[in-house]
Design a protein around this motif. Structure first.
Motif, PDB file in Angstrom:
ATOM      1  N   ALA A  31       0.830  -1.209   0.000  1.00  0.00           N
ATOM      2  CA  ALA A  31       0.000   0.000   0.000  1.00  0.00           C
ATOM      3  C   ALA A  31       0.866   1.262   0.000  1.00  0.00           C
ATOM      4  O   ALA A  31       0.578   2.217  -0.728  1.00  0.00           O
ATOM      5  CB  ALA A  31      -0.925  -0.009   1.222  1.00  0.00           C
ATOM      6  N   ALA A  35       0.754   4.105  -2.966  1.00  0.00           N
ATOM      7  CA  ALA A  35       0.402   5.480  -2.616  1.00  0.00           C
ATOM      8  C   ALA A  35       1.497   6.452  -3.034  1.00  0.00           C
ATOM      9  O   ALA A  35       1.219   7.546  -3.535  1.00  0.00           O
ATOM     10  CB  ALA A  35       0.145   5.589  -1.111  1.00  0.00           C
ATOM     11  N   LEU A  53      -4.061   7.076   2.480  1.00  0.00           N
ATOM     12  CA  LEU A  53      -3.358   5.830   2.759  1.00  0.00           C
ATOM     13  C   LEU A  53      -3.754   5.323   4.138  1.00  0.00           C
ATOM     14  O   LEU A  53      -3.598   6.028   5.140  1.00  0.00           O
ATOM     15  CB  LEU A  53      -1.848   6.053   2.695  1.00  0.00           C
TER      16      LEU A  53
END
Length: 259
Positions: A31, A35, A53
């Motif tokens: 992630a 991002a 995020l």
């Protein structure tokens, strides 16, 4: 350049408050990498303040639902919304769930209400007005989730994709929906524990940065991105895990695609 109409919710559930045996830190790394690339003006150009995020302690059921509700409030038809999820997905007594930091288990099943239920996900996506919605799922589980099955000493971990019926239902929430899942429903999504990212997210990150993808006047189309991700993931898994009989083929699903 900046993509002013771009909004993203990026989720990586790397740790679990009530089931530490399910912890998979690499999903949080997934992630954070996605991002960072989305918010990089050299690549995707999303305004940093428009990339939300959530990972580990912030990736709770309430936190994710609240972020989706906010997107429904602020996005217009002219906006583009990207959702990326990397974490465990499995079934409770009442259906399929994307797990969250506060997910609980009972007998290897997701406790009702302790994650993002497929019905809730569909309802939240349906309220988002954007006509361009890009959904990326690296949701996984190994059989029925339990700390024992996911905590065994092994050099790799595995997962299974978003169910086809859920993907089909997501496409019905509005026009312009595109879904890429890390593998087919009857396959698993793999990663080596010592790697920085999962196979799927590494390929996605490379593709979003234009590596080995055809540039169309400075842009990479969704279909070129998918073709790259499919080729990179399937060949990497074949090369590193093919001797074990493992196959992984990312899947693209489009409701309507014009241009």
């Amino acid at each position: 350049m900046t993509f002013e109409k771009g909004h993203a919710l990026v989720i990586g559930v790397g740790s679990y408050q009530h089931a530490t045996g399910m912890n998979v830190p690499i999903t949080a790394e997934d992630a954070m990498e996605v991002a960072a690339i989305l918010g990089n003006r050299r690549y995707c150009g999303y305004p940093e303040e428009q990339v939300t995020l959530l990972h580990d302690e912030s990736a709770t059921c309430h936190g994710i639902e609240a972020a989706l509700d906010e997107m429904a409030t602020i996005l217009t038809e002219d906006d583009t919304f990207l959702l990326f999820y990397s974490g465990h997905g499995d079934y409770g007594e009442d259906g399929y769930y994307l797990t969250t930091h506060d997910t609980q288990l009972n007998g290897g099943k997701i406790v009702t209400g302790s994650g993002i239920h497929e019905k809730t996900l569909l309802e939240k996506i349906q309220t988002i007005k954007a006509k361009r919605v890009f959904l990326l799922f690296n949701a996984c589980h190994s059989g029925e989730i339990s700390p024992e099955s996911l905590g065994r000493e092994t050099n790799l971990s595995v997962g299974q994709s978003l169910p086809d019926r859920t993907a089909t239902a997501l496409l019905g929430t509005g026009e312009g929906r595109v879904i890429i899942t890390a593998c087919r429903e009857n396959q698993r999504s793999y990663f080596l524990k010592k790697s920085a990212l999962t196979f799927f997210t590494q390929a996605l990150a490379d593709g979003l940065q234009g590596r080995e993808t055809e540039s169309r006047k400075g842009y990479v189309s969704i279909f070129d991105l998918y073709e790259y991700v499919f080729t990179a993931v399937s060949s990497e898994v074949q090369q590193k895990l093919g001797s074990l009989g493992y196959v992984q083929e990312p899947e693209l699903t489009v409701q309507k695609g014009i241009g």
